[in-house]
Write a protein that holds these residues in place. Structure first.
Motif, mmCIF file in Angstrom:
data_model
loop_
_atom_site.group_PDB
_atom_site.id
_atom_site.type_symbol
_atom_site.label_atom_id
_atom_site.label_comp_id
_atom_site.label_asym_id
_atom_site.label_seq_id
_atom_site.Cartn_x
_atom_site.Cartn_y
_atom_site.Cartn_z
ATOM 1 N N VAL A 134 85.054 -29.474 15.634
ATOM 2 C CA VAL A 134 85.145 -28.532 14.525
ATOM 3 C C VAL A 134 85.428 -29.321 13.247
ATOM 4 N N ARG A 135 84.678 -29.013 12.189
ATOM 5 C CA ARG A 135 84.929 -29.657 10.899
ATOM 6 C C ARG A 135 85.960 -28.844 10.120
ATOM 7 N N HIS A 136 86.897 -29.557 9.499
ATOM 8 C CA HIS A 136 87.912 -28.916 8.671
ATOM 9 C C HIS A 136 87.848 -29.509 7.267
ATOM 10 N N PRO A 137 86.946 -28.981 6.422
ATOM 11 C CA PRO A 137 86.940 -29.476 5.031
ATOM 12 C C PRO A 137 88.287 -29.185 4.379
ATOM 13 N N GLU A 138 88.970 -30.215 3.919
ATOM 14 C CA GLU A 138 90.274 -30.058 3.285
ATOM 15 C C GLU A 138 90.091 -29.559 1.848
ATOM 16 N N GLU A 139 91.166 -29.125 1.264
ATOM 17 C CA GLU A 139 91.142 -28.770 -0.149
ATOM 18 C C GLU A 139 90.674 -29.998 -0.932
ATOM 19 N N PRO A 140 89.589 -29.889 -1.693
ATOM 20 C CA PRO A 140 89.104 -31.074 -2.419
ATOM 21 C C PRO A 140 90.127 -31.562 -3.435
ATOM 22 N N ILE A 141 90.034 -32.830 -3.754
ATOM 23 C CA ILE A 141 90.883 -33.397 -4.796
ATOM 24 C C ILE A 141 90.162 -33.231 -6.122
ATOM 25 N N LEU A 142 90.679 -32.360 -6.974
ATOM 26 C CA LEU A 142 90.134 -32.129 -8.313
ATOM 27 C C LEU A 142 91.096 -32.728 -9.322
ATOM 28 N N LEU A 143 90.675 -33.775 -9.986
ATOM 29 C CA LEU A 143 91.623 -34.447 -10.871
ATOM 30 C C LEU A 143 91.053 -34.619 -12.272
ATOM 31 N N THR A 144 91.949 -34.777 -13.205
ATOM 32 C CA THR A 144 91.599 -35.003 -14.602
ATOM 33 C C THR A 144 92.165 -36.350 -15.048
ATOM 34 N N PHE A 145 91.353 -37.144 -15.696
ATOM 35 C CA PHE A 145 91.835 -38.433 -16.194
ATOM 36 C C PHE A 145 92.958 -38.215 -17.214
ATOM 37 N N CYS A 147 87.400 -41.999 15.144
ATOM 38 C CA CYS A 147 88.177 -41.682 13.941
ATOM 39 C C CYS A 147 87.856 -40.246 13.528
ATOM 40 N N ASN A 148 88.829 -39.525 12.993
ATOM 41 C CA ASN A 148 88.580 -38.122 12.651
ATOM 42 C C ASN A 148 88.988 -37.740 11.229
ATOM 43 N N CYS A 149 89.276 -38.724 10.375
ATOM 44 C CA CYS A 149 89.643 -38.434 8.977
ATOM 45 C C CYS A 149 88.689 -39.172 8.039
ATOM 46 N N LEU A 150 88.107 -38.442 7.089
ATOM 47 C CA LEU A 150 87.115 -39.008 6.184
ATOM 48 C C LEU A 150 87.439 -38.604 4.749
ATOM 49 N N ILE A 190 87.664 -32.745 12.854
ATOM 50 C CA ILE A 190 87.387 -33.703 11.782
ATOM 51 C C ILE A 190 87.913 -33.153 10.461
ATOM 52 N N PHE A 191 88.648 -33.998 9.733
ATOM 53 C CA PHE A 191 89.207 -33.619 8.439
ATOM 54 C C PHE A 191 88.466 -34.374 7.341
ATOM 55 N N ILE A 192 87.968 -33.636 6.359
ATOM 56 C CA ILE A 192 87.093 -34.210 5.328
ATOM 57 C C ILE A 192 87.655 -33.887 3.951
ATOM 58 N N THR A 193 87.783 -34.907 3.123
ATOM 59 C CA THR A 193 88.240 -34.718 1.740
ATOM 60 C C THR A 193 87.193 -35.272 0.780
ATOM 61 N N ASN A 194 86.790 -34.447 -0.186
ATOM 62 C CA ASN A 194 85.904 -34.881 -1.264
ATOM 63 C C ASN A 194 86.691 -34.977 -2.559
ATOM 64 N N VAL A 195 86.375 -35.993 -3.350
ATOM 65 C CA VAL A 195 87.095 -36.236 -4.600
ATOM 66 C C VAL A 195 86.166 -35.930 -5.775
ATOM 67 N N TYR A 196 86.637 -35.097 -6.694
ATOM 68 C CA TYR A 196 85.860 -34.705 -7.872
ATOM 69 C C TYR A 196 86.653 -35.039 -9.142
#
Length: 602
Positions: A352-363, A563-566, A594-600
């Motif tokens: 099962v894929r678990h997309p994590e809360e994405p990382i939304l950041l501001t410089f 491995c299960n964290c990306l 699987i835990f997935i984090t995308n960075v924006y």
């Protein structure tokens, strides 16, 4: 291969049929395939000789190639389904039938050891890897001694190799055919690298495929590429360049409606009857190919019964309709596209894929100021160099992606430019095979001065790195949750090296981290030698490395289901590359969610 665990289930369904107890069509289809294999109804010779786990879906390409008139097949399964094993089944079966005696497998160079290992481990097939140009020519010309070879695409597409192959295959009268002849079976793994017709990769494939009896293309990508890319692959594989794009578009017109109908049946939203009827209307009024497909749907009758009579609206009829639509698809005999959701028991086979809360950041303010000034500077350089060369969409997007990937990585790039007085243009598409010398821009004096001004921001920004700090927090969270290994993907080499250095400088021994061991990070990208890559992957698999920072090229085709964290530190332009990243972990054999984090960047 162990079929025993399927015996009880098969017999129970057989008994149900005898007692007129009906089963879902998907189960019937699955067990019919099992019966063909188990009781040799298909004439498969080798089925009990493989050491691979028995998974029915991995026999579908074999059944298609045995029924094929062309001996050619594009295996375009979803990432993680097991294309290497499917290719192994075909190779072993054709060998057992004495239909092939010579084999050539072409794959990215980092996958050569994997192919050698897996074919030996699962099929007891001994194929030799090719090390260099001289080794390649020697083994090609001594077919009796070296009948089965595996070679890296980066080696065989070298211009001098391609020219020699072209001369040898075109001017046959000048060669001793006992020493040099086409291979009986050719397999191209990661075949999307062949899609661009103006590349050496495409040209060498065309030469090698010219007179081979059997040919396989393996890739998880083409169904998600443009129609032009799919056309180029199929035209190369099946039609030997004789089909025009307009002719292919005519053939594909009814396929669009078939795919939509299949999707509507899968989703079954409120208005799906009306949508299906609209697609049937388009087929009936379409070109000659569309009308032919419409006629086949009328002759089959199952879909119309389903739409008109509620007594037919059951899982068994849905299964029959899907099977019929698959059979009448013009691509069905030359393309295999197994999706995970199509596999019986897929929920147990794949995690099962678990997309994590994405990382939304501001410089921060100073980071943002540098970002815009550096972006303007890089756009100026690319525009100056790019006339008639770089696609216009890259002019603005590439500088944004480079700087947003890592501000500190950008500082490293600027320092390198200052040292060499030149800038190397970067491209996302690894198949962009123009002369690399054309990618170099010699810097002018005023541009050198501009770089010095930008580098003044390095001291102003100092160790501040909003992006790395946010990702580090997520890394700590993963370890605190009990996960023991993490994959981080980035596209840019300088970012990859920067992340790794910063991670190794980080103190993970704080009491709140709850770790009883140290954390070691390493990186792999295209500059790392193959033997070193293999060693690093082994260290990571055995948990001697806890964080591995990768590029797409560095991890292409590699199995990382332990491995299960990306974390996607930066996102690729092509969304299919994102799916391929996740597919390194999301594959058969993965035992954890699987835990997935995308960075924006905002």
């Amino acid at each position: 291969m162990d079929l025993k665990k399927y015996d009880t289930e098969y017999i129970s369904i057989e008994e149900k049929v005898k007692k007129n107890i009906f089963v879902p069509f998907s189960e019937f289809k699955r067990n019919l395939l099992l019966a063909k294999i188990q009781y040799n109804l298909s004439g498969i010779f080798f089925e009990n000789s493989s050491a691979a786990d028995f998974l029915l879906h991995q026999f579908r390409p074999l059944m298609k190639i045995l029924d094929s008139d062309t001996g050619r097949l594009l295996i375009a399964d979803e990432v993680g389904v097991g294309k290497t094993i499917e290719g192994g089944y075909i190779l072993s079966e054709l060998s057992a039938r004495d239909e092939i005696h010579s084999v050539l497998i072409v794959c990215p160079k980092n996958l050569v050891p994997k192919w050698v290992f897996e074919l030996k481990r699962f099929f007891n097939e001994n194929l030799e890897g090719v090390e260099n140009s001289r080794d390649l020519i020697l083994k090609f010309q001594n077919r009796a001694k070296y009948p089965k070879l595996i070679v890296g695409l980066e080696l065989i597409r070298r211009e001098e190799i391609v020219d020699q192959l072209a001369q040898g295959l075109i001017n046959r009268e000048h060669l001793n055919l006992d020493e040099f002849e086409p291979f009986d079976l050719i397999i191209f793994d990661e075949a999307h690298h062949l899609r661009n017709t103006d590349t050496l990769s495409h040209r060498v494939a065309m030469i090698l495929l010219e007179n081979s009896e059997y040919c396989l293309f393996l890739t998880a990508t083409p169904i998600n590429l443009s129609l032009d890319d799919l056309f180029n692959l199929l035209n190369l594989l099946v039609y030997q360049g004789e089909l025009t794009l307009s002719e292919f578009n005519e053939i594909m017109e009814p396929n669009r409606s078939l795919i939509k109908i299949q999707n509507y049946l899968d989703e079954r939203k409120n208005d799906y009857f009306e949508r299906i009827e609209e697609e049937l209307r388009l087929l009936s009024n379409g070109n000659s190919f569309s009308r032919l497909i419409y006629g086949r749907i009328l002759t089959d009758g199952n879909l119309l019964r389903y739409l008109k009579d509620e007594h037919y609206r059951n899982p068994e009829m849905l299964g029959k309709i899907r099977h019929s639509l698959e059979k009448i698809n013009f691509l069905s005999n030359i393309l295999n596209n197994t999706r995970k959701r199509d596999i019986v028991d897929h929920k147990n086979l794949f995690p099962v894929r678990h997309p994590e809360e994405p990382i939304l950041l501001t410089f921060s303010g100073i980071e943002k100021e540098f970002y815009f000034k550096a972006r303007t500077f890089f756009i100026h350089l690319i525009v100056r160099r790019a006339e008639g060369f770089v696609p216009i969409q890259l002019v603005e997007i590439m500088p944004q992606r480079v700087i947003a990937s890592s501000i500190h990585g950008t500082f490293a790039k600027l320092r390198r430019m200052l040292e060499t007085h030149r800038m190397a243009l970067q491209f996302e598409d690894e198949d962009f095979q123009h002369d690399p010398r054309r990618n170099i821009l010699i810097l002018r004096d005023n541009e050198i001065e501009h770089i010095n001004q930008l580098l003044e921001y390095e001291e102003l920004i100092g160790p501040t790195d909003s992006k790395f700090d946010a990702v580090l927090k997520r890394i700590r969270d993963y370890f605190m949750a009990g996960n023991d290994r993490i994959i981080i993907f980035s596209y840019f080499k300088l970012t990859i090296e920067y992340i790794t250095r910063r991670l190794n400088e980080t103190d993970f021994s704080r009491e709140e981290d709850h770790l009883d061991h140290s954390i070691r990070a390493e990186y792999i990208h295209g500059d790392i030698e193959l033997n070193q890559r293999e060693n690093l992957f082994n260290l990571f698999k055995n948990n001697h490395i806890q964080i591995l920072v990768l590029s797409e090229i560095g991890a292409e085709g590699i199995d990382l289901q332990y491995c299960n964290c990306l974390i996607n530190y930066d996102l690729p332009w092509n969304p299919m590359k994102l799916e391929q990243r996740i597919g390194r972990l999301d594959r058969y054999g993965q035992e954890k969610p699987i835990f997935i984090t995308n960075v924006y960047i905002n």
